[in-house]
Motif scaffolding. Sequence first.
Motif, PDB file in Angstrom:
ATOM      1  N   THR A 113     -13.357   0.761   4.441  1.00 24.71           N
ATOM      2  CA  THR A 113     -12.417   1.627   5.205  1.00 24.71           C
ATOM      3  C   THR A 113     -12.333   1.195   6.669  1.00 24.71           C
ATOM      4  O   THR A 113     -11.546   0.958   7.250  1.00 24.71           O
ATOM      5  CB  THR A 113     -12.537   3.183   4.674  1.00 24.71           C
ATOM      6  N   ALA A 114     -13.461   2.255   7.227  1.00 31.17           N
ATOM      7  CA  ALA A 114     -13.548   2.168   8.636  1.00 31.17           C
ATOM      8  C   ALA A 114     -13.780   0.827   9.442  1.00 31.17           C
ATOM      9  O   ALA A 114     -13.051   0.542  10.373  1.00 31.17           O
ATOM     10  CB  ALA A 114     -14.508   3.211   9.090  1.00 31.17           C
ATOM     11  N   ALA A 115     -14.598  -0.056   8.581  1.00 30.05           N
ATOM     12  CA  ALA A 115     -14.939  -1.209   9.483  1.00 30.05           C
ATOM     13  C   ALA A 115     -14.207  -2.376   8.859  1.00 30.05           C
ATOM     14  O   ALA A 115     -14.543  -3.576   8.930  1.00 30.05           O
ATOM     15  CB  ALA A 115     -16.506  -1.569   9.227  1.00 30.05           C
ATOM     16  N   ALA A 116     -13.233  -2.083   8.146  1.00 32.21           N
ATOM     17  CA  ALA A 116     -12.236  -3.245   7.402  1.00 32.21           C
ATOM     18  C   ALA A 116     -11.707  -4.193   8.572  1.00 32.21           C
ATOM     19  O   ALA A 116     -11.142  -3.388   9.498  1.00 32.21           O
ATOM     20  CB  ALA A 116     -11.384  -2.766   6.467  1.00 32.21           C
ATOM     21  N   PRO A 117     -11.580  -5.689   8.350  1.00 31.89           N
ATOM     22  CA  PRO A 117     -10.771  -6.234   9.477  1.00 31.89           C
ATOM     23  C   PRO A 117      -9.223  -5.493   9.548  1.00 31.89           C
ATOM     24  O   PRO A 117      -8.729  -5.453   8.352  1.00 31.89           O
ATOM     25  CB  PRO A 117     -10.929  -7.497   9.056  1.00 31.89           C
ATOM     26  N   THR A 118      -8.619  -5.560  10.696  1.00 27.70           N
ATOM     27  CA  THR A 118      -7.149  -4.940  10.655  1.00 27.70           C
ATOM     28  C   THR A 118      -6.070  -6.272  11.197  1.00 27.70           C
ATOM     29  O   THR A 118      -5.019  -6.026  10.824  1.00 27.70           O
ATOM     30  CB  THR A 118      -7.247  -3.954  11.769  1.00 27.70           C
ATOM     31  N   THR A 119      -6.783  -7.350  11.601  1.00 29.84           N
ATOM     32  CA  THR A 119      -5.853  -8.527  11.700  1.00 29.84           C
ATOM     33  C   THR A 119      -6.199  -9.686  10.731  1.00 29.84           C
ATOM     34  O   THR A 119      -7.407  -9.811  10.497  1.00 29.84           O
ATOM     35  CB  THR A 119      -5.901  -8.889  13.118  1.00 29.84           C
ATOM     36  N   ILE A 120      -5.525 -10.419  10.422  1.00 32.88           N
ATOM     37  CA  ILE A 120      -5.682 -11.624   9.735  1.00 32.88           C
ATOM     38  C   ILE A 120      -5.563 -12.835  10.700  1.00 32.88           C
ATOM     39  O   ILE A 120      -4.474 -13.096  11.408  1.00 32.88           O
ATOM     40  CB  ILE A 120      -4.682 -11.758   8.512  1.00 32.88           C
ATOM     41  N   GLU A 121      -6.625 -13.658  10.961  1.00 31.37           N
ATOM     42  CA  GLU A 121      -6.457 -14.770  11.711  1.00 31.37           C
ATOM     43  C   GLU A 121      -6.227 -15.906  10.627  1.00 31.37           C
ATOM     44  O   GLU A 121      -6.612 -16.251   9.621  1.00 31.37           O
ATOM     45  CB  GLU A 121      -7.920 -15.123  12.166  1.00 31.37           C
ATOM     46  N   ARG A 122      -5.207 -16.568  11.343  1.00 28.14           N
ATOM     47  CA  ARG A 122      -4.653 -17.878  10.211  1.00 28.14           C
ATOM     48  C   ARG A 122      -4.872 -19.271  11.183  1.00 28.14           C
ATOM     49  O   ARG A 122      -4.676 -18.903  12.513  1.00 28.14           O
ATOM     50  CB  ARG A 122      -3.003 -17.747  10.077  1.00 28.14           C
TER      51      ARG A 122
END
Length: 77
Positions: free
Chosen positions: A66-75
């Motif tokens: 929840t709190a430490a989940a990655p928020t951006t996806i690197e492509r």
Amino acid sequence: MPMSVRTARSDGIGLQTVSRYDLLLVLLPLPLLCGAFASALTPVPGTVAMGTASLPSALLFVYAITAAAPTTIERSA
């Protein structure tokens, strides 16, 4: 078609940096290992020791997703 190459940051001596996700993966089993050692070294039943030790692991897991989940996806290009 070129292959994408992932480069890791280093600290100048060839060691890779450790991310917080790596630390979370290391920390998840530690309370369970402490519970296993506590049940082996004390007269506490294994089910009680492991059940009690699973609570900090569960809290770490909930924090990780929840709190430490990655928020951006690197492509990669």
